[in-house]
Design a protein around this motif. Sequence first.
Motif, mmCIF file in Angstrom:
data_model
loop_
_atom_site.group_PDB
_atom_site.id
_atom_site.type_symbol
_atom_site.label_atom_id
_atom_site.label_comp_id
_atom_site.label_asym_id
_atom_site.label_seq_id
_atom_site.Cartn_x
_atom_site.Cartn_y
_atom_site.Cartn_z
ATOM 1 N N SER A 217 0.845 -1.183 0.000
ATOM 2 C CA SER A 217 0.000 0.000 0.000
ATOM 3 C C SER A 217 0.882 1.235 0.000
ATOM 4 O O SER A 217 1.891 1.293 0.697
ATOM 5 N N ARG B 38 0.622 5.792 -0.745
ATOM 6 C CA ARG B 38 -0.242 6.929 -1.000
ATOM 7 C C ARG B 38 0.526 7.959 -1.823
ATOM 8 O O ARG B 38 1.720 8.158 -1.623
ATOM 9 N N TYR C 142 -12.815 -1.126 0.780
ATOM 10 C CA TYR C 142 -12.336 -2.083 1.768
ATOM 11 C C TYR C 142 -13.319 -2.061 2.945
ATOM 12 O O TYR C 142 -13.451 -1.036 3.612
ATOM 13 N N HIS D 264 -12.330 -6.877 -0.609
ATOM 14 C CA HIS D 264 -12.833 -5.590 -1.098
ATOM 15 C C HIS D 264 -13.990 -5.796 -2.060
ATOM 16 O O HIS D 264 -14.169 -6.871 -2.627
ATOM 17 N N ALA E 265 -15.452 4.370 3.447
ATOM 18 C CA ALA E 265 -14.494 5.097 2.623
ATOM 19 C C ALA E 265 -14.245 4.311 1.347
ATOM 20 O O ALA E 265 -14.460 3.097 1.295
ATOM 21 N N THR F 243 -11.283 3.759 -1.915
ATOM 22 C CA THR F 243 -9.857 3.863 -2.202
ATOM 23 C C THR F 243 -9.627 3.796 -3.699
ATOM 24 O O THR F 243 -10.115 2.877 -4.361
ATOM 25 N N ASP G 64 -2.549 1.154 -3.223
ATOM 26 C CA ASP G 64 -3.533 2.165 -2.879
ATOM 27 C C ASP G 64 -2.936 3.545 -3.113
ATOM 28 O O ASP G 64 -1.810 3.829 -2.684
ATOM 29 N N ARG H 173 -7.272 7.541 -0.403
ATOM 30 C CA ARG H 173 -8.416 7.069 0.378
ATOM 31 C C ARG H 173 -9.347 8.241 0.629
ATOM 32 O O ARG H 173 -8.921 9.295 1.119
#
Length: 222
Positions: A28, A30, A48, A76, A192, A194, A205, A208
């Motif tokens: 993961s 960002r 998720y 997911h 949420a 993603t 990911d 988010r």
Amino acid sequence: RRAACGAAAVGVPSALASEPEPPVRWRSRRVRWTRGDESMQTLYTLAYPFLAPDDAARIEAIRQAYDPRHRTVPPHFTLVFGCSAVPNSAYTTHVRGVCRAMPPLRFVCRRAMPWFEREGLAYLFLVPDEGYGDLCRLHDALNGGVLAPHLRRDIPFVPHITIGAGPDRRAVRDWSREVNRRPLEIAGSVAALTIATAKADGVSDLVRLPLAGSDSVARLRP
């Protein structure tokens, strides 16, 4: 399958959509995109779910048994399938706008079902009994706006969590019977979304985005 946005198709990120091979560790990360970013990646929008520990452990045990790529991505719902036709910034702005308008949702899955694709691959899905309509409405909103021209309409959308995959349809039917032999009731929530991209070594990911009101509900419990 990365042609435009296969958003209505029942499928999974390309990291899961080929014949079984040794699992890869899920990663993961960002990133921050600047306004006006015109770069284009193949992007997915995933949900998720928040799950009770016992339910999360049961899903993980099933995935370890039946999904050879379970380590590439956590459990997911895929709500927008691989789209490479829209710039990153426009994609993200659209998804953020939908998230600001759509509330968190709850779901309950009570049965595993086999799903067969035309390409010959077979999957084992958890399809929600409760929350099905809410997930479909979220999917429809996400696949409007800038993504609407790229929506595949030849295959209906079925919200699901993939818990198994393989080339043998008979084996997947046997898996579904085995999973359903024990009473199943997986209750969870989605607070949420993603934005992610699939790579050879797993799913990354990127952003988010909380759904409307989820800031005041730290974790929406089932």
